[in-house]
Design an enzyme around this catalytic site. Structure first.
Site, mmCIF file in Angstrom:
data_model
loop_
_atom_site.group_PDB
_atom_site.id
_atom_site.type_symbol
_atom_site.label_atom_id
_atom_site.label_comp_id
_atom_site.label_asym_id
_atom_site.label_seq_id
_atom_site.Cartn_x
_atom_site.Cartn_y
_atom_site.Cartn_z
ATOM 1 C CD GLU A 1 55.152 103.757 30.166
ATOM 2 O OE1 GLU A 1 55.825 104.411 29.345
ATOM 3 O OE2 GLU A 1 54.523 104.209 30.715
ATOM 4 C CB CYS B 1 54.264 107.755 29.375
ATOM 5 S SG CYS B 1 52.854 106.308 29.469
#
Length: 511
Positions: free
Chosen positions: A262, A296
């Protein structure tokens, strides 16, 4: 502060490794945790050594042999109780997340709630580790798929979500029958220690073997490449930058291990001429400045239809001006935007502002470092709005800070092209009341991101859905949907009850 930390079991000096409820007497160098909000010392951690790591791995290997044969619903019951333990300490843990990471207290509480939610999700999933049956091409044969645990799962988390991402991975791994070794960010080590303290009594009460939930805090020079190269760990789940992800993928891939990565996001919001602007702007502002742009999934680019570009720009600037006075101490209730995590993040923010203007970008709001008594240690910045082109170098990169780029488009096809025309592919959205635009955005010719929303911002995700992205975001999925399959090995089984030998494709092999 001291009382809340005491309730979490945080001392002035803390050992840096744990096998569940047993703490190792680590003797490595000391890491001091500073609060990004004012630079004050919170506490310190004695880093683990390679000998400590070997002890953890040995414990994990022993524990796996026992844990994998515990029925999945019983493993789920342990996870349920972990969720209850987290619920009891939600206030204190949310406080620590805010104190050590810098996100506002409400976001800290929200992050802890994500852990509670994934525990509840995992409890249900523990009764649904389902395979599938298939019809065999041979008579009197039965064929089916099933899933088995795979062993030790390595979890490396980032500072921006210091507890939730551990939960997304560890809870699914636990109900799958795996054991975990967690390496928290060195910027937020106390959050890792607090988690272990919270779950310890639950593990003891349920006789969970030492070595199922391991945590280790160590410098990357001691435990870095060698950690991800360890063949005893078949799967690594890593949250971090794209650069870190590439390095990890190369090392793990060389030994044919598995990864869930990720990594970076460069998330865009398409604002259609058919958008509800009131709803859009509220989502956009939170997406761009929430967690001070250190998600993110933070909104990095606004792709705005030319017919309402100036209107959106003016309203966005007005919205930013209205919240300027609410930048400050993340633990104060009135605060909406806390600090960046450290001075490196501030330098990256200022560098991006400087470089994008050299490329031709126009800074229309913010982009400065804040000083004064309200901003005691230089980690506070004024979120920036920049008019730019999608192809600019800085626009193509992810700057982990509150900078949003405004980009103009004329057709929906052009907007989707801009959305996709970056190296990253995590989160995306379109605001529109037009069904055709919405469906096009979600079609195979639409967004190329792992997450694509309509009339919902880029920032955040429900735990019920699989979380992750494409391209430079890394690949793999965490949390909900069928992400649990990544933590298990798939096996196809065939049973012959015909009483006769049946070779593939009707081959005759006499002897």
């Amino acid at each position: 502060m001291i009382l809340k930390l005491k309730k979490l079991g945080i001392e002035l000096s803390n050992p840096g490794a744990c096998t569940g409820s047993d703490w190792l007497d680590t003797k490595g160098d000391e890491t001091i945790s500073y609060s990004p909000s004012d630079g004050s010392i919170i506490a310190s951690v004695k880093n683990a050594t390679l000998d400590d790591y070997e002890h953890l791995v040995s414990k994990a290997q022993e524990a796996y042999l026992k844990w994998r044969v515990v029925p999945a619903p019983k493993r789920g019951e342990v996870v349920r109780q972990i969720g209850e333990a987290l619920r009891e300490r939600k206030e204190e843990l949310g406080y620590l997340v805010s104190l050590e990471m810098g996100k506002i207290y409400e976001e800290g509480l929200g992050e802890v709630q994500e852990m509670i939610d994934i525990c509840e999700f995992s409890v249900g999933q523990s009764r649904l580790l389902n395979g599938a049956t298939m019809h065999s091409e041979r008579p009197y044969h039965r064929m089916y798929d099933q899933y088995h645990p795979i062993g030790i799962i390595g979890i490396i988390t980032s500072f921006n979500f210091p507890v939730a991402v551990w939960g997304w991975n560890a809870m699914l791994a636990a109900i799958a029958g795996d054991v975990v070794i967690w390496k928290p960010s060195s910027k937020t080590p106390l959050c890792g220690i607090a988690i272990q303290k919270i779950i310890a009594e639950t593990l003891r009460k349920n006789n969970v073997p030492e070595g199922v939930f391991n945590m280790i805090i160590a410098k990357s020079s001691v435990l870095g490449d060698n950690f991800v190269a360890d063949k005893r760990i078949p799967l690594f789940s890593v949250t971090g930058s794209t650069e870190v992800g590439r390095r990890v993928a190369a090392i793990v891939g060389k030994r044919l291990g598995k990864t869930i990565l990720e990594l970076g996001g460069n998330n865009a919001v398409i604002i259609s001429k058919h958008a509800d602007l009131d709803m859009t702007l509220q989502s956009v502002v939170f997406g761009a400045v929430g967690t001070c742009g250190q998600r993110c999934t933070s909104t990095r680019r606004l792709i705005i239809h030319e017919s309402l570009y100036d209107n959106v720009k003016d309203r966005l600037i007005a919205a930013y001006k209205s919240i300027c006075h609410r930048i400050g101490d993340p633990l104060k209730k009135s605060t909406l935007i806390g600090p960046l995590v450290d001075d490196i993040a501030v330098r990256n923010f200022m560098h991006a502002i400087e470089e994008v203007q050299k490329e031709g970008g126009k800074l229309v709001f913010g982009g400065t470092q804040l000083s004064g008594d309200k901003y005691p240690n230089g980690n506070y910045v004024l979120p920036a709005i920049v008019e730019a082109k999608n192809h600019f170098k800085m626009v193509q990169e992810e700057t982990f800070a509150p900078i949003v780029y405004l980009i103009k488009y004329s057709t929906i096809e052009e907007a989707i092209h801009y959305n996709n025309d970056v190296p990253q592919g995590l989160s995306s959205c379109i605001f529109t009341e037009n069904l055709v635009e919405a469906e096009k955005f979600l079609s195979e010719t639409g967004s190329d991101c792992g997450i694509a929303n309509v009339n919902l911002g880029t920032s955040g995700a429900e735990i019920g859905g699989a979380f992750g992205g494409e391209k430079d975001t890394g690949g793999g999925r965490e949390s909900g949907s069928d992400a649990w399959k990544a933590y298990m090995r798939r096996q196809t089984n065939t049973i012959n009850f015909s009483g006769q030998t049946a070779l593939a494709q009707g081959i005759t092999f006499d002897f």
